[in-house]
Design a protein around this motif. Structure first.
Motif, PDB file in Angstrom:
ATOM      1  N   PRO A  96       0.796  -1.235   0.000  1.00 17.47           N
ATOM      2  CA  PRO A  96       0.000   0.000   0.000  1.00 17.47           C
ATOM      3  C   PRO A  96       0.824   1.279   0.000  1.00 17.47           C
ATOM      4  O   PRO A  96       0.284   2.350  -0.244  1.00 17.47           O
ATOM      5  CB  PRO A  96      -0.827  -0.121   1.281  1.00 17.47           C
ATOM      6  CG  PRO A  96      -0.030  -1.005   2.165  1.00 17.47           C
ATOM      7  CD  PRO A  96       0.643  -1.982   1.250  1.00 17.47           C
ATOM      8  N   GLU A  97       2.114   1.179   0.267  1.00 16.36           N
ATOM      9  CA  GLU A  97       2.978   2.358   0.202  1.00 16.36           C
ATOM     10  C   GLU A  97       4.251   2.097  -0.603  1.00 16.36           C
ATOM     11  O   GLU A  97       4.971   3.032  -0.929  1.00 16.36           O
ATOM     12  CB  GLU A  97       3.374   2.825   1.612  1.00 16.36           C
ATOM     13  CG  GLU A  97       2.212   3.277   2.473  1.00 16.36           C
ATOM     14  CD  GLU A  97       1.581   4.574   1.992  1.00 16.36           C
ATOM     15  OE1 GLU A  97       2.197   5.274   1.167  1.00 16.36           O
ATOM     16  OE2 GLU A  97       0.461   4.884   2.438  1.00 16.36           O
ATOM     17  N   GLY A  98       4.509   0.837  -0.930  1.00 22.44           N
ATOM     18  CA  GLY A  98       5.763   0.494  -1.591  1.00 22.44           C
ATOM     19  C   GLY A  98       5.629   0.042  -3.024  1.00 22.44           C
ATOM     20  O   GLY A  98       6.597  -0.423  -3.628  1.00 22.44           O
ATOM     21  N   GLY A  99       4.418   0.142  -3.603  1.00 26.69           N
ATOM     22  CA  GLY A  99       4.241  -0.197  -4.998  1.00 26.69           C
ATOM     23  C   GLY A  99       4.045  -1.679  -5.252  1.00 26.69           C
ATOM     24  O   GLY A  99       3.709  -2.455  -4.358  1.00 26.69           O
ATOM     25  N   CYS A 100       4.263  -2.080  -6.499  1.00 24.84           N
ATOM     26  CA  CYS A 100       4.103  -3.469  -6.927  1.00 24.84           C
ATOM     27  C   CYS A 100       5.465  -4.043  -7.289  1.00 24.84           C
ATOM     28  O   CYS A 100       6.252  -3.407  -7.997  1.00 24.84           O
ATOM     29  CB  CYS A 100       3.161  -3.546  -8.127  1.00 24.84           C
ATOM     30  SG  CYS A 100       2.841  -5.233  -8.704  1.00 24.84           S
ATOM     31  N   TRP A 101       5.726  -5.256  -6.803  1.00 26.73           N
ATOM     32  CA  TRP A 101       7.004  -5.929  -7.039  1.00 26.73           C
ATOM     33  C   TRP A 101       6.761  -7.302  -7.643  1.00 26.73           C
ATOM     34  O   TRP A 101       5.706  -7.910  -7.441  1.00 26.73           O
ATOM     35  CB  TRP A 101       7.783  -6.071  -5.730  1.00 26.73           C
ATOM     36  CG  TRP A 101       8.255  -4.766  -5.158  1.00 26.73           C
ATOM     37  CD1 TRP A 101       7.474  -3.761  -4.660  1.00 26.73           C
ATOM     38  CD2 TRP A 101       9.606  -4.318  -5.035  1.00 26.73           C
ATOM     39  NE1 TRP A 101       8.255  -2.715  -4.227  1.00 26.73           N
ATOM     40  CE2 TRP A 101       9.569  -3.030  -4.436  1.00 26.73           C
ATOM     41  CE3 TRP A 101      10.836  -4.881  -5.352  1.00 26.73           C
ATOM     42  CZ2 TRP A 101      10.722  -2.303  -4.166  1.00 26.73           C
ATOM     43  CZ3 TRP A 101      11.991  -4.155  -5.071  1.00 26.73           C
ATOM     44  CH2 TRP A 101      11.932  -2.880  -4.492  1.00 26.73           C
TER      45      TRP A 101
ATOM     46  N   SER B 222      11.083  -3.989  -8.660  1.00 30.23           N
ATOM     47  CA  SER B 222       9.920  -3.109  -8.594  1.00 30.23           C
ATOM     48  C   SER B 222       9.379  -2.837  -9.991  1.00 30.23           C
ATOM     49  O   SER B 222      10.142  -2.623 -10.935  1.00 30.23           O
ATOM     50  CB  SER B 222      10.295  -1.790  -7.919  1.00 30.23           C
ATOM     51  OG  SER B 222       9.210  -0.883  -7.994  1.00 30.23           O
ATOM     52  N   LEU B 223       8.051  -2.830 -10.108  1.00 29.09           N
ATOM     53  CA  LEU B 223       7.396  -2.519 -11.375  1.00 29.09           C
ATOM     54  C   LEU B 223       6.860  -1.096 -11.403  1.00 29.09           C
ATOM     55  O   LEU B 223       6.397  -0.639 -12.449  1.00 29.09           O
ATOM     56  CB  LEU B 223       6.233  -3.492 -11.616  1.00 29.09           C
ATOM     57  CG  LEU B 223       6.564  -4.981 -11.606  1.00 29.09           C
ATOM     58  CD1 LEU B 223       5.295  -5.798 -11.848  1.00 29.09           C
ATOM     59  CD2 LEU B 223       7.616  -5.317 -12.655  1.00 29.09           C
ATOM     60  N   THR B 224       6.919  -0.401 -10.278  1.00 28.84           N
ATOM     61  CA  THR B 224       6.213   0.880 -10.177  1.00 28.84           C
ATOM     62  C   THR B 224       7.098   2.039  -9.734  1.00 28.84           C
ATOM     63  O   THR B 224       6.579   3.106  -9.401  1.00 28.84           O
ATOM     64  CB  THR B 224       5.031   0.743  -9.194  1.00 28.84           C
ATOM     65  OG1 THR B 224       5.494   0.147  -7.974  1.00 28.84           O
ATOM     66  CG2 THR B 224       3.933  -0.123  -9.781  1.00 28.84           C
ATOM     67  N   ASP B 225       8.403   1.868  -9.728  1.00 26.68           N
ATOM     68  CA  ASP B 225       9.268   2.961  -9.294  1.00 26.68           C
ATOM     69  C   ASP B 225       9.141   4.189 -10.192  1.00 26.68           C
ATOM     70  O   ASP B 225       9.407   5.309  -9.760  1.00 26.68           O
ATOM     71  CB  ASP B 225      10.733   2.505  -9.262  1.00 26.68           C
ATOM     72  CG  ASP B 225      11.074   1.773  -7.977  1.00 26.68           C
ATOM     73  OD1 ASP B 225      10.197   1.695  -7.096  1.00 26.68           O
ATOM     74  OD2 ASP B 225      12.205   1.273  -7.856  1.00 26.68           O
ATOM     75  N   GLY B 226       8.734   3.983 -11.434  1.00 24.78           N
ATOM     76  CA  GLY B 226       8.583   5.114 -12.341  1.00 24.78           C
ATOM     77  C   GLY B 226       7.267   5.843 -12.196  1.00 24.78           C
ATOM     78  O   GLY B 226       7.052   6.872 -12.848  1.00 24.78           O
TER      79      GLY B 226
END
Length: 515
Positions: A145-150, A161-165
C-alpha cells in the motif's frame, strides 16, 4: 425484577452493537474518498473516548491514516483525490526536462531485509495482496500500500519493482491473465486501474468509464475469455467484456472478495459484509442468506478439489465472527463455528488458544483453501490458523512473537494464497512461504524495498548514520556497514544524539521511548 434485568440486558446489547457498528463505520470511511476528513476524525475520536486507545481498538491504524491524510485535504477537510494528485505530478514531470537527471541523483538505500530483534520483530514492510502467475508459478507479484508493486520470476529469490517510475505507489491488488502471462492488471487504492502487456514492465492507465477514485480490492480475469474482467471495489463490482475498453457497474454493493466457481466462470461469488452469487458471469448478483445468520466483513475461498464447496469467513466487529461452508455452490450454507473467546474461538485475536478478546479484523483478515485437499482452509488475522475438517476445529499455525515453538510470520495478515503445495502469507512484514501446509514458514521478502517510514533522524557528526521509525516494523539504524534492526513494534520518532552518535533513541506507539 425479571423485567428490569431483561431491559438492562437489552440496553447493554444495543450499546454494544452500536459501538461495534460505529467502529466499522468510521473505519470504512477512511477508505471512502467522499468522506470528509474532519468528520471521520470526529467519529473516530468519539469511539476512542468510549473504548480507549489500547490494543485491538484500531487506534494505531487510525493514527497512521490521520498522519498521512492530513496532507491530502483542503481547508474544509475535503480530500484531494489520489488520481488528481497523480495527474498533476505527471503533468509537472512532463513539463520538466531534467526529470531523468534528477532520478539519477538518487540511490535506494533500503532496507531490503530484516533481522530479529527481541519479541516484537521488524520486517520488510506491508503486503496487502499476492498474485501467482497461473502459467508460471515461479512468477509472483506482491502489492504494497505504500511500496508499490514488485515481481519475482524465481519464486522469491530476487525481486524487482514494477512501479518505481510511477508517481503513485498505493497498490491494492494484482490480477494476472490465466491465458497470457504478459497481461497483468494492477489495482490502486484511489487512482484507478493499470494494465501491462509486457508482464508488468510497462504500465498504462485503464479508463473505459471507470471512476478515477476507485479502491480496487481484487481483479478477476475470466479463464475462458480473457476479455471478460471483474473488479471488486469499495463501491461495488465492475465488469468489462472487451479487455477494459468499456466497463459496466454490475453491483452497487461493496465487495471485499470475488471468485469464479472452479471450472465454470458463468458462476461468480462475491462477499462484502454478506454473500452474493451470480449465475450470468457477473452481470447480476443475488444475496444468498440461506444458512447465513450473521453479517460482517467477509472473505470467500473456493477449491478445485470440489467445485461445489465454498468457504465464507466473517468478522464480528474486530473479533472472529463465524465460518460457513457451502457444499452446493452457494445455494445454502452451514455454520461450522462461531466466534467466542470463552470457547477459544476468537481466531482473529492475539492469542494462539483463541481465548483472547479483541482483534483487528477491519484491518487484517484473509483466507485461502487448499487447491488439492478438500476442507483444508487457512485464515489469518493477527496470526494464522488452519482447519483440516472444513472448519469444525482449528489450530494456530503461527504466533506473533518471535522466537516461539509454533511458527512465525510477521503479525497482521492481509493476504493468503495457496498454489500447488505453496502457501503464501502477506503481512505487515512482507511475504512468507510454507511448503508443508502451514507447518513451517520462511520469509522470502529479501530484496523488497517496501518499508514505510514515519520518521528519520540524521547524525550531526556522521553523514552515513540515519535512524528511522517505520509502520509496524520498528526502528532501524543505517551505518556505513549496513542496516541494524534494533526495535520492533511501530517505530515512531527516532533521533541520534548530536554530541555522541553512539547514543541512539527510538520510540514506539503510545509514546514509549528507548535508548
Amino acid at each position: 425484577m425479571k423485567i428490569k434485568i431483561i431491559f438492562y440486558l437489552f440496553v447493554i446489547a444495543m450499546v454494544t452493537n452500536f459501538t461495534t457498528a460505529t467502529a466499522q463505520e468510521w473505519f470504512d470511511k477512511m477508505e471512502d474518498q467522499s468522506a470528509n476528513f474532519f468528520d471521520v476524525q470526529k467519529e473516530a475520536n468519539a469511539y476512542f473516548e468510549i473504548h480507549g486507545q489500547g490494543r485491538g481498538t484500531l487506534y494505531k491504524q487510525f493514527k497512521r491514516w490521520e498522519s498521512g491524510m492530513q496532507y491530502q485535504i483542503d481547508e474544509k477537510g475535503n480530500r484531494i483525490a489520489p488520481k488528481t494528485i497523480y495527474e498533476r505530478v505527471n503533468k509537472f514531470e512532463a513539463q520538466t526536462s531534467n526529470r531523468a537527471q534528477r532520478a539519477t541523483n538518487w540511490t535506494e538505500l533500503g532496507p531490503f531485509n530484516w533481522k530479529a530483534t527481541s519479541g516484537w520483530n521488524p520486517g520488510n514492510g506491508r503486503i496487502d495482496y499476492i498474485a501467482v502467475d497461473p502459467k508460471n508459478t515461479s512468477a509472483i507479484y506482491v502489492a504494497s500500500p505504500e511500496g508499490g508493486c514488485w515481481k519475482t520470476t524465481n519464486g522469491g529469490s530476487t525481486w524487482s519493482s514494477l512501479t518505481d517510475g510511477l508517481t503513485y505507489m498505493k497498490i491494492g491488488c494484482v490480477g494476472v491473465d490465466p491465458n497470457n502471462s504478459n497481461n497483468v492488471f494492477i489495482g490502486t487504492t484511489g487512482a484507478g486501474l493499470l494494465k501491462s502487456t509486457t508482464g508488468g514492465t510497462s504500465l498504462t492507465p485503464v479508463a473505459g468509464g471507470l471512476p478515477t477514485n476507485l479502491n480496487i480490492r481484487k481483479i478477476l480475469v475470466d479463464p475462458s475469455n480473457s476479455n471478460t474482467i471483474l473488479l471488486a471495489t469499495s463501491s461495488g463490482i465492475y465488469r468489462t467484456i472487451n479487455g477494459g475498453t468499456a466497463w459496466t457497474k454490475t453491483s452497487t454493493v461493496a465487495s471485499n472478495d470475488i471468485e469464479f466457481k472452479p471450472g465454470n466462470s458463468s458462476i461468480v461469488y462475491s462477499a462484502g459484509t454478506s454473500f452474493y452469487k451470480s449465475t450470468d458471469g457477473g452481470v447480476t448478483f443475488v444475496n444468498v442468506t440461506s444458512g447465513i445468520t450473521t453479517t460482517g466483513r467477509s472473505f470467500i475461498s473456493v477449491t478445485p478439489a470440489n467445485a461445489e464447496y465454498i468457504y465464507l469467513v466473517q468478522a464480528k466487529g474486530q473479533e472472529f465472527g463465524a465460518f460457513y461452508r457451502s457444499t452446493n455452490s452457494g445455494t445454502s450454507f452451514t455454520s461450522m463455528v462461531t466466534g467466542d473467546p470463552a470457547n477459544g474461538t476468537n481466531f482473529f485475536g492475539y492469542d494462539a488458544d483463541g481465548k483472547g478478546t479483541g482483534g483487528q479484523a477491519s484491518y487484517d483478515m484473509a483466507m485461502c483453501a487448499s487447491p488439492t485437499v478438500l476442507d483444508e482452509v487457512h485464515i489469518g488475522g493477527i496470526i494464522t490458523w488452519k482447519t483440516t475438517n472444513g472448519g469444525n476445529s482449528w489450530v494456530a499455525t503461527t504466533v506473533w512473537s518471535y522466537p516461539n515453538n509454533t511458527g512465525y510470520t510477521h503479525p497482521d495478515i492481509h493476504a493468503l494464497e495457496y498454489v500447488g503445495n505453496n502457501l503464501y502469507v502477506g503481512s505487515d512484514g512482507g511475504i512468507s512461504l510454507s511448503t508443508d501446509k502451514g507447518g513451517n514458514f520462511a520469509s522470502i521478502s529479501a530484496g523488497l524495498g517496501i518499508r514505510m517510514f514515519y520518521r528519520l533522524g540524521c547524525s550531526a557528526s556522521d553523514p552515513a548514520m540515519v535512524v528511522t521509525g517505520a509502520q509496524d516494523n520498528g526502528c532501524s539504524l543505517l551505518k556505513s556497514t549496513g542496516w541494524i534492526d534494533w526495535l520492533g513494534a511501530d517505530g515512531m520518532e527516532a533521533f541520534i544524539d548530536p554530541t555522541n552518535s553512539n547514543n541512539i533513541y527510538g520510540s514506539t506507539q503510545q509514546g514509549s521511548l528507548y535508548k
